[in-house]
Design an enzyme around this catalytic site. Structure first.
Site, PDB file in Angstrom:
ATOM      1  N   SER A  63     -25.152  19.731   6.650  1.00  0.00           N
ATOM      2  CA  SER A  63     -26.041  19.370   7.767  1.00  0.00           C
ATOM      3  C   SER A  63     -27.522  19.308   7.410  1.00  0.00           C
ATOM      4  O   SER A  63     -28.323  18.837   8.216  1.00  0.00           O
ATOM      5  CB  SER A  63     -25.854  20.347   8.929  1.00  0.00           C
ATOM      6  N   LYS A  66     -29.009  15.979   7.748  1.00  0.00           N
ATOM      7  CA  LYS A  66     -29.404  15.467   9.066  1.00  0.00           C
ATOM      8  C   LYS A  66     -30.931  15.354   9.206  1.00  0.00           C
ATOM      9  O   LYS A  66     -31.422  14.586  10.032  1.00  0.00           O
ATOM     10  CB  LYS A  66     -28.842  16.372  10.174  1.00  0.00           C
ATOM     11  N   TYR A 191     -21.313   9.306   8.003  1.00  0.00           N
ATOM     12  CA  TYR A 191     -21.854  10.647   8.284  1.00  0.00           C
ATOM     13  C   TYR A 191     -21.269  11.676   7.307  1.00  0.00           C
ATOM     14  O   TYR A 191     -22.005  12.491   6.738  1.00  0.00           O
ATOM     15  CB  TYR A 191     -21.535  10.990   9.747  1.00  0.00           C
ATOM     16  N   TYR A 243     -28.599  25.699  15.138  1.00  0.00           N
ATOM     17  CA  TYR A 243     -27.662  25.627  16.278  1.00  0.00           C
ATOM     18  C   TYR A 243     -27.902  26.779  17.258  1.00  0.00           C
ATOM     19  O   TYR A 243     -29.050  27.077  17.572  1.00  0.00           O
ATOM     20  CB  TYR A 243     -26.201  25.597  15.779  1.00  0.00           C
ATOM     21  N   VAL A 261     -23.251  23.878   6.409  1.00  0.00           N
ATOM     22  CA  VAL A 261     -22.078  24.737   6.179  1.00  0.00           C
ATOM     23  C   VAL A 261     -21.692  24.859   4.698  1.00  0.00           C
ATOM     24  O   VAL A 261     -20.784  25.618   4.368  1.00  0.00           O
ATOM     25  CB  VAL A 261     -20.819  24.316   6.987  1.00  0.00           C
TER      26      VAL A 261
HETATM   27  N1  GLN Z   1     -20.142  17.845   7.852  1.00  0.00           N
HETATM   28  C1  GLN Z   1     -20.133  19.026   8.665  1.00  0.00           C
HETATM   29  C2  GLN Z   1     -19.451  18.743   9.997  1.00  0.00           C
HETATM   30  O1  GLN Z   1     -19.593  17.674  10.508  1.00  0.00           O
HETATM   31  C3  GLN Z   1     -21.546  19.484   8.865  1.00  0.00           C
HETATM   32  C4  GLN Z   1     -21.638  20.720   9.718  1.00  0.00           C
HETATM   33  C5  GLN Z   1     -22.724  21.665   9.272  1.00  0.00           C
HETATM   34  O2  GLN Z   1     -23.188  21.666   8.141  1.00  0.00           O
HETATM   35  N2  GLN Z   1     -23.077  22.554  10.173  1.00  0.00           N
HETATM   36  O3  GLN Z   1     -18.763  19.550  10.561  1.00  0.00           O
END
Ligand code: GLN
Length: 307
Positions: A63, A66, A191, A243, A261
């Site tokens: 993430s 992003k 994505y 988050y 993650v």
């Molecule tokens: N690719 C992961 C997902 O879509 C990214 C989530 C994350 O890093 N929090 O679940």
């Protein structure tokens, strides 16, 4: 300040924490990553770099990507983007579907999965297809790091698609509300590919430097985004970058930052440096357990929080 001594101290102190938490296992290719690993790097505005641990080992940035896609989308769409995605903390886990239903398919912010999927969708509309979009995202990261070798792990992306029902659901739900323009499968795959980009803490801390210096990389002098947009990206990182643990992160660390993650966190000290940390075991919010603690120790020892 003796940054190397501070990092060495953190490295010592963090050892008992490295085995705590859980490696992300809903993406099978990530479940295989060994716990107990740690790296931390700082890149300062003058180009000096300080590191401890496995700082040149690449990991899945997930993430954290992003932030790069949000930057590109803001550059192309400016305020228009906010018709499709907000900038409000969600108070929900990163992959939650609930809020999206009662808020009519408009995700709270670009850092939860739904918001990042809308951003990827907007980029595909801009760049015309998913291939150009992926090239644009990779090209942007390569320019930020001045490293043409940065790429993604196709196996991680494939493995995530195999278990991608929740992200596909988010995209389908948004499409049902008219907030998704391109093919769901191709967009979600794009994505997953940008989430599967692999970088080391050395590379990540270099890549985030533009956000510490008003949108311009102080080393290369390249202006990537306006100062006003950089300020906004930092604000969204501070309020939404972790988050439903964003408040706690701001409270304990006090820096704009984005987690993934894969166990990485990239943080910004405005006007000074950017920091990247990696340790794959996660806390219950899906953020690196030891990474968060290491950043907390850093801001405590240096006094370098934004507050
Ligand atoms: N690719 C992961 C997902 O879509 C990214 C989530 C994350 O890093 N929090 O679940």
């Amino acid at each position: 300040m003796n940054y190397q001594a501070i990092l060495d101290e953190i490295y010592e102190e963090i050892q008992p924490e490295l085995d705590k938490g859980k490696v992300a296992d809903y993406i099978p290719a990530l479940a295989a990553v060994e716990k107990g690993q740690f790296a931390m790097s700082l890149t300062l505005g003058d180009g000096s770099v300080y590191s401890v641990g496995e700082a040149s080992k690449r990991f899945s940035i997930q993430s954290i990507s992003k932030v790069f896609t949000f930057t590109l989308a803001l550059e192309h769409y400016s305020r228009e983007l906010y018709k499709r995605v907000g900038v409000e903390p969600s108070g929900n886990p990163f992959n939650s579907l609930v809020q999206l239903e009662y808020e009519q398919g408009i995700p709270r912010n670009p850092f939860i999965n739904a918001g990042a999927l809308v951003v990827t969708d907007a980029l595909i509309s801009h760049y015309k297809d998913e291939y150009n979009t992926l090239e644009a995202i990779l090209g942007f990261i390569r320019r930020l790091t001045e490293n043409p070798e940065i790429g993604f792990d196709a196996e991680v992306a494939r493995s995530e698609m195999e278990h991608g029902d929740r992200n596909l659901s988010l995209a389908h739900l948004m499409k049902s509300f008219g907030n998704f323009e391109n093919d769901v499968h191709a967009t979600v795959m794009t994505y997953f590919k940008h989430c599967a980009v692999e970088m080391s803490t050395e590379e990540l801390s270099r890549a985030f430097l533009y956000l510490a210096f008003g949108g311009t990389d102080p080393i290369s002098g390249t202006a990537f985004i306006s100062a006003s947009k950089a300020k906004r990206i930092n604000a969204v990182m501070l309020t939404c970058g972790h988050y439903d643990a964003s408040g706690e992160f701001a409270y304990h660390v006090g820096l704009p930052a984005k987690s993934g993650v894969g166990g990485g966190i990239a943080a910004v000290v405005p006007g000074k440096m950017s920091i990247a940390v990696w340790s794959p075991a996660l806390n219950r919010y899906g953020n690196s357990h030891a990474g968060t603690l290491a950043l907390e120790k850093f801001t405590t020892k240096t006094g370098l929080s934004i507050f």
